[in-house]
Design an enzyme around this catalytic site. Structure first.
Site, PDB file in Angstrom:
ATOM      1  N   HIS A  82       0.843  -1.207   0.000  1.00 30.58           N
ATOM      2  CA  HIS A  82       0.000   0.000   0.000  1.00 30.58           C
ATOM      3  C   HIS A  82       0.867   1.242   0.000  1.00 30.58           C
ATOM      4  O   HIS A  82       1.852   1.321   0.727  1.00 30.58           O
ATOM      5  CB  HIS A  82      -0.908   0.033   1.235  1.00 30.58           C
ATOM      6  CG  HIS A  82      -1.704   1.297   1.338  1.00 30.58           C
ATOM      7  ND1 HIS A  82      -2.855   1.516   0.595  1.00 30.58           N
ATOM      8  CD2 HIS A  82      -1.502   2.424   2.060  1.00 30.58           C
ATOM      9  CE1 HIS A  82      -3.323   2.715   0.870  1.00 30.58           C
ATOM     10  NE2 HIS A  82      -2.531   3.297   1.754  1.00 30.58           N
ATOM     11  N   ASP A 161     -15.523   2.390   7.465  1.00 31.13           N
ATOM     12  CA  ASP A 161     -14.474   3.348   7.100  1.00 31.13           C
ATOM     13  C   ASP A 161     -14.939   4.234   5.953  1.00 31.13           C
ATOM     14  O   ASP A 161     -14.703   5.441   5.955  1.00 31.13           O
ATOM     15  CB  ASP A 161     -13.195   2.619   6.708  1.00 31.13           C
ATOM     16  CG  ASP A 161     -12.185   3.571   6.085  1.00 31.13           C
ATOM     17  OD1 ASP A 161     -11.713   4.470   6.804  1.00 31.13           O
ATOM     18  OD2 ASP A 161     -11.904   3.441   4.883  1.00 31.13           O
ATOM     19  N   ARG A 168     -15.334  12.650   7.383  1.00 30.33           N
ATOM     20  CA  ARG A 168     -14.081  13.333   7.729  1.00 30.33           C
ATOM     21  C   ARG A 168     -13.695  14.347   6.657  1.00 30.33           C
ATOM     22  O   ARG A 168     -13.199  15.438   6.952  1.00 30.33           O
ATOM     23  CB  ARG A 168     -12.957  12.323   7.907  1.00 30.33           C
ATOM     24  CG  ARG A 168     -13.035  11.484   9.168  1.00 30.33           C
ATOM     25  CD  ARG A 168     -12.097  10.290   9.109  1.00 30.33           C
ATOM     26  NE  ARG A 168     -10.728  10.711   8.899  1.00 30.33           N
ATOM     27  CZ  ARG A 168      -9.799   9.952   8.316  1.00 30.33           C
ATOM     28  NH1 ARG A 168     -10.104   8.758   7.851  1.00 30.33           N
ATOM     29  NH2 ARG A 168      -8.571  10.399   8.185  1.00 30.33           N
ATOM     30  N   SER A 183      -8.071   3.900   9.116  1.00 23.79           N
ATOM     31  CA  SER A 183      -8.730   3.883   7.809  1.00 23.79           C
ATOM     32  C   SER A 183      -7.949   3.004   6.833  1.00 23.79           C
ATOM     33  O   SER A 183      -8.512   2.122   6.175  1.00 23.79           O
ATOM     34  CB  SER A 183      -8.837   5.311   7.266  1.00 23.79           C
ATOM     35  OG  SER A 183      -9.336   5.315   5.945  1.00 23.79           O
ATOM     36  N   LYS A 187      -8.842  -1.482   5.788  1.00 21.33           N
ATOM     37  CA  LYS A 187      -9.012  -1.978   4.407  1.00 21.33           C
ATOM     38  C   LYS A 187      -7.923  -2.983   4.050  1.00 21.33           C
ATOM     39  O   LYS A 187      -8.198  -4.004   3.410  1.00 21.33           O
ATOM     40  CB  LYS A 187      -9.003  -0.810   3.422  1.00 21.33           C
ATOM     41  CG  LYS A 187     -10.180   0.146   3.577  1.00 21.33           C
ATOM     42  CD  LYS A 187     -10.279   1.122   2.432  1.00 21.33           C
ATOM     43  CE  LYS A 187      -9.203   2.192   2.480  1.00 21.33           C
ATOM     44  NZ  LYS A 187      -9.446   3.215   3.497  1.00 21.33           N
TER      45      LYS A 187
END
Length: 435
Positions: A82, A161, A168, A183, A187
């Site tokens: 990621h 989320d 947010r 967050s 995931k």
């Protein structure tokens, strides 16, 4: 237990229990708690912060709010990667085939771009015919057969989320370490891989502007991963200027292919080799990062990584002839060359301005429902440290709309700072955590 008491408790700087966090998130997801109360809790968290234990519990509740992907029928240690986002970040297109060609199974779910941060799925969809949606059985079968598949994220992963993030975004509560970490990790953990490598960016073109903040985020995310039994490591890399030379969907795919052909050096190659090395190590394919680095280099020089990308394209319905025929990609209708206005050295290229320029050209989205132009974007012909003479071409901007082209060119010009002195080299890889 009620929403007001929980909001008051966090407003007063007290630690929320796992039961309180679970109650609030589940009630908000079901609609029992309205947006205005959820906004109040988010603002209380923003100012009062969360402990590590609270952050772990928030992540766990969001993780279990939707589907958790089961990849147990895929052989081997599955490694996910990621990036916290950047400009010109086509790294997944490169490191996934490299790692897969070294025997590391890659069953990856990626997202779309928003704002000036590009998305891997948008880039892959610039390949004619490429399917980014697969049935779970086909997804698993493909990874078992060729070792790699990259698809779009399921809408059923971490729905809490998704709902909280949308809130947010409109309540100025995005920039909180615990909220960011939970967050991302909810995931990633739901995606089902056995190990996770995080590429955390810092600098002008990154979400975390300072190395210190990036390190704090990386360390927290690694702790969250470990708390859920996942081997998690991080590389902190610089995003003060765009990564590589291409920004924009089809342009970035072409640059990724060129790197896998051995034709691209510099910052992009260095980062991709380091990330690939870490992924190979996490997947048990190497005894350490140094050995993983050598294996990654060989995957490129031998052509195995390029072949693996071609296999993935073919398996997912794409035209693998794009590997050698770039004319098959979408072609921009118009372009403009940006010329240097003075002589000197390029002191810096502001990644945020280049990202905005790419967005203006049509390559990015201002909102999630915007259509993107896969042919639009920017090619940087000159980068930091290069010496310029007046009228040298420093960049080419591509678009299909005259107005968008002009807006993009204006942003590109703002990005370049020219100096009389050659700038000192800045390190690309800042820190490694858990490696």
């Amino acid at each position: 237990m009620n929403a007001v008491d929980i909001i008051c408790k966090k407003r007063d700087g007290k630690e929320l229990s796992e039961a309180e966090i679970e109650f609030f998130i589940k009630a908000y997801l079901s609609g029992e708690i309205p947006d205005y109360q959820a906004s109040a809790l988010l603002m209380a968290i923003y100012f009062r912060h969360m402990s590590e234990e609270e952050t772990f519990n928030l992540t766990k509740v969001m993780l279990h709010s939707g589907d958790i992907v089961d990849l147990s029928d895929i052989h081997g240690i599955k490694v996910d990667k990621h990036s916290t986002g950047g400009v010109g970040d086509k790294v997944t297109l490169i490191v996934a085939p490299i790692a897969a060609s070294c025997g590391i199974p890659i069953a990856k779910m990626s997202g779309r771009g928003l704002g000036f941060t590009g998305g891997t799925i948008d880039k892959l969809e610039s390949i004619p015919g490429f399917k980014t949606t697969l049935e779970p059985a086909d997804f698993h079968r493909q990874v078992n057969e060729i070792g790699i598949a990259v698809i779009g994220q399921s809408g059923h992963i971490a729905p809490a989320d998704k709902k909280l993030y949308a809130l947010r975004d409109v309540t100025a509560t995005v920039e909180n370490l615990s909220l960011i970490a939970s967050s991302i990790m909810s995931k990633k953990l739901a995606a089902g891989s056995d190990a996770i490598l995080l590429d955390v960016k810092c600098g002008k073109g990154a979400f975390m502007k300072s190395e210190e903040d990036a390190k704090a985020l990386a360390e927290l995310m690694c702790k969250i991963g470990s708390s859920q039994g996942k081997k998690t490591a991080a590389i902190i890399s610089d995003m003060s200027e765009p990564l590589g030379h291409a920004i924009g969907n089809s342009l970035e795919v072409i640059e990724a292919i060129e790197l896998l052909k051995g034709n691209i050096k510099g910052d992009l190659l260095k980062l991709c080799l380091n990330i690939s090395a870490a992924m190979i190590y996490l997947g048990g394919g190497a005894s350490g990062v140094e050995e993983g680095f050598a294996l990654a280099e060989n995957a490129i020089s031998s052509g195995r990584a390029l072949q693996k990308l071609a296999e993935m394209i073919e398996y997912q319905g794409g035209n693998k002839l794009v590997i050698d025929d770039y004319s098959l990609f979408p072609k921009a209708e118009i372009y403009s060359e940006i010329k240097a206005e003075s002589s000197g050295y390029i002191e810096s290229i502001d990644a945020e301005y280049i990202g905005l320029a790419s967005q203006h050209s049509g390559a990015g989205r201002a909102s999630k429902d915007d259509e993107i132009d896969h042919s639009a974007g920017i090619r940087l012909l000159a980068k930091r440290g290069d010496k310029l003479e007046p009228s040298d071409t420093i960049a080419i901007v591509y678009s299909s709309d005259e107005k968008k082209l002009k807006q993009a060119c204006d942003e590109v010009l703002k990005a370049y700072t020219i100096s009389d002195c050659e700038p000192k080299a800045e390190p690309l890889i800042r820190t490694m955590i858990g490696l």
